[in-house]
Design a protein around this motif. Sequence first.
Motif, PDB file in Angstrom:
ATOM      1  N   VAL A  88       0.844  -1.200   0.000  1.00  0.00           N
ATOM      2  CA  VAL A  88       0.000   0.000   0.000  1.00  0.00           C
ATOM      3  C   VAL A  88       0.879   1.250   0.000  1.00  0.00           C
ATOM      4  CG1 VAL A  88      -1.683   1.327   1.351  1.00  0.00           C
ATOM      5  CG2 VAL A  88      -1.968  -1.148   1.081  1.00  0.00           C
ATOM      6  N   ALA A  89       1.933   1.234   0.812  1.00  0.00           N
ATOM      7  CA  ALA A  89       2.852   2.384   0.867  1.00  0.00           C
ATOM      8  C   ALA A  89       3.485   2.636  -0.495  1.00  0.00           C
ATOM      9  CB  ALA A  89       3.926   2.150   1.928  1.00  0.00           C
ATOM     10  N   TRP A  90       3.909   1.576  -1.178  1.00  0.00           N
ATOM     11  CA  TRP A  90       4.522   1.747  -2.495  1.00  0.00           C
ATOM     12  C   TRP A  90       3.552   2.389  -3.484  1.00  0.00           C
ATOM     13  CZ3 TRP A  90       6.740  -3.891  -2.724  1.00  0.00           C
ATOM     14  CH2 TRP A  90       7.899  -3.957  -1.955  1.00  0.00           C
ATOM     15  N   VAL A  91       2.315   1.915  -3.481  1.00  0.00           N
ATOM     16  CA  VAL A  91       1.310   2.487  -4.392  1.00  0.00           C
ATOM     17  C   VAL A  91       1.058   3.949  -4.042  1.00  0.00           C
ATOM     18  CG1 VAL A  91      -1.113   2.381  -5.082  1.00  0.00           C
ATOM     19  CG2 VAL A  91       0.230   0.270  -4.932  1.00  0.00           C
ATOM     20  N   LEU A  92       0.922   4.239  -2.757  1.00  0.00           N
ATOM     21  CA  LEU A  92       0.674   5.617  -2.330  1.00  0.00           C
ATOM     22  C   LEU A  92       1.851   6.531  -2.666  1.00  0.00           C
ATOM     23  CD1 LEU A  92      -1.104   4.984   1.091  1.00  0.00           C
ATOM     24  CD2 LEU A  92      -2.149   5.760  -1.055  1.00  0.00           C
ATOM     25  N   PHE A  93       3.064   6.043  -2.518  1.00  0.00           N
ATOM     26  CA  PHE A  93       4.226   6.846  -2.914  1.00  0.00           C
ATOM     27  C   PHE A  93       4.203   7.100  -4.426  1.00  0.00           C
ATOM     28  CE2 PHE A  93       6.618   5.451   1.057  1.00  0.00           C
ATOM     29  CZ  PHE A  93       6.649   6.716   1.610  1.00  0.00           C
ATOM     30  N   GLY A  94       3.797   6.109  -5.203  1.00  0.00           N
ATOM     31  CA  GLY A  94       3.681   6.301  -6.651  1.00  0.00           C
ATOM     32  C   GLY A  94       2.653   7.362  -7.010  1.00  0.00           C
ATOM     33  N   VAL A  95       1.503   7.325  -6.341  1.00  0.00           N
ATOM     34  CA  VAL A  95       0.467   8.336  -6.581  1.00  0.00           C
ATOM     35  C   VAL A  95       0.960   9.708  -6.127  1.00  0.00           C
ATOM     36  CG1 VAL A  95      -1.892   9.025  -5.995  1.00  0.00           C
ATOM     37  CG2 VAL A  95      -1.381   6.631  -6.455  1.00  0.00           C
ATOM     38  N   THR A  96       1.707   9.737  -5.031  1.00  0.00           N
ATOM     39  CA  THR A  96       2.297  10.990  -4.552  1.00  0.00           C
ATOM     40  C   THR A  96       3.190  11.604  -5.617  1.00  0.00           C
ATOM     41  OG1 THR A  96       2.268  10.258  -2.238  1.00  0.00           O
ATOM     42  CG2 THR A  96       3.836  11.998  -2.810  1.00  0.00           C
ATOM     43  N   ILE A  97       4.033  10.788  -6.224  1.00  0.00           N
ATOM     44  CA  ILE A  97       4.937  11.266  -7.266  1.00  0.00           C
ATOM     45  C   ILE A  97       4.133  11.808  -8.453  1.00  0.00           C
ATOM     46  CG2 ILE A  97       6.684  10.528  -8.943  1.00  0.00           C
ATOM     47  CD1 ILE A  97       7.665   8.557  -6.697  1.00  0.00           C
ATOM     48  N   LEU A  98       3.061  11.128  -8.812  1.00  0.00           N
ATOM     49  CA  LEU A  98       2.213  11.594  -9.908  1.00  0.00           C
ATOM     50  C   LEU A  98       1.654  12.991  -9.621  1.00  0.00           C
ATOM     51  CD1 LEU A  98       0.596  11.055 -12.569  1.00  0.00           C
ATOM     52  CD2 LEU A  98      -1.208  10.191 -11.080  1.00  0.00           C
ATOM     53  N   PHE A  99       1.094  13.184  -8.430  1.00  0.00           N
ATOM     54  CA  PHE A  99       0.540  14.497  -8.091  1.00  0.00           C
ATOM     55  C   PHE A  99       1.637  15.555  -7.948  1.00  0.00           C
ATOM     56  CE2 PHE A  99      -3.356  12.167  -6.835  1.00  0.00           C
ATOM     57  CZ  PHE A  99      -4.234  12.874  -7.650  1.00  0.00           C
ATOM     58  N   ALA A 100       2.819  15.158  -7.485  1.00  0.00           N
ATOM     59  CA  ALA A 100       3.931  16.111  -7.402  1.00  0.00           C
ATOM     60  C   ALA A 100       4.346  16.575  -8.791  1.00  0.00           C
ATOM     61  CB  ALA A 100       5.116  15.474  -6.669  1.00  0.00           C
ATOM     62  N   LEU A 101       4.359  15.662  -9.747  1.00  0.00           N
ATOM     63  CA  LEU A 101       4.696  16.038 -11.122  1.00  0.00           C
ATOM     64  C   LEU A 101       3.624  16.955 -11.711  1.00  0.00           C
ATOM     65  CD1 LEU A 101       6.100  12.644 -12.463  1.00  0.00           C
ATOM     66  CD2 LEU A 101       7.390  14.735 -11.945  1.00  0.00           C
ATOM     67  N   LEU A 102       2.352  16.659 -11.445  1.00  0.00           N
ATOM     68  CA  LEU A 102       1.279  17.542 -11.906  1.00  0.00           C
ATOM     69  C   LEU A 102       1.410  18.932 -11.285  1.00  0.00           C
ATOM     70  CD1 LEU A 102      -1.782  15.120 -11.815  1.00  0.00           C
ATOM     71  CD2 LEU A 102      -0.649  16.054 -13.833  1.00  0.00           C
ATOM     72  N   HIS A 103       1.774  18.963 -10.016  1.00  0.00           N
ATOM     73  CA  HIS A 103       1.971  20.235  -9.319  1.00  0.00           C
ATOM     74  C   HIS A 103       3.121  21.023  -9.944  1.00  0.00           C
ATOM     75  CE1 HIS A 103       1.274  22.881  -5.940  1.00  0.00           C
ATOM     76  NE2 HIS A 103       2.519  22.784  -5.542  1.00  0.00           N
ATOM     77  N   LEU A 104       4.229  20.338 -10.226  1.00  0.00           N
ATOM     78  CA  LEU A 104       5.364  20.994 -10.870  1.00  0.00           C
ATOM     79  C   LEU A 104       5.015  21.499 -12.265  1.00  0.00           C
ATOM     80  CD1 LEU A 104       8.338  18.673  -9.835  1.00  0.00           C
ATOM     81  CD2 LEU A 104       8.017  21.075  -9.206  1.00  0.00           C
ATOM     82  N   MET A 105       4.210  20.742 -12.982  1.00  0.00           N
ATOM     83  CA  MET A 105       3.790  21.182 -14.315  1.00  0.00           C
ATOM     84  C   MET A 105       2.932  22.438 -14.215  1.00  0.00           C
ATOM     85  SD  MET A 105       3.150  17.386 -15.971  1.00  0.00           S
ATOM     86  CE  MET A 105       1.902  17.930 -17.075  1.00  0.00           C
ATOM     87  N   GLY A 106       2.054  22.496 -13.211  1.00  0.00           N
ATOM     88  CA  GLY A 106       1.236  23.691 -13.006  1.00  0.00           C
ATOM     89  C   GLY A 106       2.083  24.897 -12.640  1.00  0.00           C
ATOM     90  N   ILE A 107       3.093  24.687 -11.809  1.00  0.00           N
ATOM     91  CA  ILE A 107       3.994  25.773 -11.426  1.00  0.00           C
ATOM     92  C   ILE A 107       4.752  26.280 -12.652  1.00  0.00           C
ATOM     93  CG2 ILE A 107       6.106  26.298 -10.128  1.00  0.00           C
ATOM     94  CD1 ILE A 107       4.999  24.377  -7.940  1.00  0.00           C
ATOM     95  N   THR A 108       5.208  25.350 -13.490  1.00  0.00           N
ATOM     96  CA  THR A 108       5.899  25.743 -14.720  1.00  0.00           C
ATOM     97  C   THR A 108       4.997  26.584 -15.611  1.00  0.00           C
ATOM     98  OG1 THR A 108       7.253  23.753 -14.631  1.00  0.00           O
ATOM     99  CG2 THR A 108       7.102  24.869 -16.765  1.00  0.00           C
ATOM    100  N   GLY A 109       3.740  26.199 -15.727  1.00  0.00           N
ATOM    101  CA  GLY A 109       2.788  26.975 -16.509  1.00  0.00           C
ATOM    102  C   GLY A 109       2.576  28.369 -15.944  1.00  0.00           C
ATOM    103  N   SER A 110       2.500  28.461 -14.614  1.00  0.00           N
ATOM    104  CA  SER A 110       2.338  29.774 -13.978  1.00  0.00           C
ATOM    105  C   SER A 110       3.550  30.665 -14.216  1.00  0.00           C
ATOM    106  CB  SER A 110       2.109  29.613 -12.475  1.00  0.00           C
ATOM    107  OG  SER A 110       0.866  29.011 -12.222  1.00  0.00           O
ATOM    108  N   LEU A 111       4.744  30.092 -14.077  1.00  0.00           N
ATOM    109  CA  LEU A 111       5.954  30.875 -14.307  1.00  0.00           C
ATOM    110  C   LEU A 111       6.051  31.327 -15.764  1.00  0.00           C
ATOM    111  CD1 LEU A 111       8.504  28.843 -12.153  1.00  0.00           C
ATOM    112  CD2 LEU A 111       7.623  31.138 -11.680  1.00  0.00           C
ATOM    113  N   GLU A 112       5.633  30.458 -16.683  1.00  0.00           N
ATOM    114  CA  GLU A 112       5.633  30.840 -18.085  1.00  0.00           C
ATOM    115  C   GLU A 112       4.647  31.991 -18.333  1.00  0.00           C
ATOM    116  OE1 GLU A 112       4.707  29.129 -22.551  1.00  0.00           O
ATOM    117  OE2 GLU A 112       4.068  27.965 -20.812  1.00  0.00           O
ATOM    118  N   SER A 113       3.488  31.920 -17.696  1.00  0.00           N
ATOM    119  CA  SER A 113       2.485  32.985 -17.856  1.00  0.00           C
ATOM    120  C   SER A 113       3.002  34.310 -17.316  1.00  0.00           C
ATOM    121  CB  SER A 113       1.196  32.599 -17.127  1.00  0.00           C
ATOM    122  OG  SER A 113       0.636  31.438 -17.693  1.00  0.00           O
ATOM    123  N   ILE A 114       3.692  34.266 -16.195  1.00  0.00           N
ATOM    124  CA  ILE A 114       4.273  35.481 -15.619  1.00  0.00           C
ATOM    125  C   ILE A 114       5.310  36.067 -16.574  1.00  0.00           C
ATOM    126  CG2 ILE A 114       5.730  36.344 -13.739  1.00  0.00           C
ATOM    127  CD1 ILE A 114       4.208  34.306 -11.920  1.00  0.00           C
TER     128      ILE A 114
END
Length: 129
Positions: free
Chosen positions: A53-79
């Motif tokens: 369960v921990a391994w799966v949850l860590f994998g999902v965590t990484i997925l959301f972290a990457l989505l978060h980083l992609m959103g931050i990149t988009g915001s910085l590009e917009s600025i």
Amino acid sequence: MATSIEGLKAAADIAKQIITLSTGSVAFTITFLDKFQIRGKDQFATIPVALYVAWVLFGVTILFALLHLMGITGSLESIDRKANGWSLTPHQTMAADGGTDHLRWPGILMLAFFLFAVIAMIVSGFKLG
């Protein structure tokens, strides 16, 4: 605008730390997998379900972290686009003016899944004791 950029950079650093901790936790437990095995009466070794369960949850965590980083990149590009006077879509305009709604849920889910993964890892440790 500088505080917005610095805040986005800090959020990106947190997401990178979460990715590092998540991948490190999975790598550590896989490296020392024999230490996490439970020996039953029949001497067959099993791995605690909580560790899976921990391994799966860590994998999902990484997925959301990457989505978060992609959103931050988009915001910085917009600025940057706004600072250079380039054309912006309505979504980019909102992000350039400090809108962070597109970052909120990936960030919250990243942290929540990370917390649940750590709890699952702790539970698997208690199963060994």
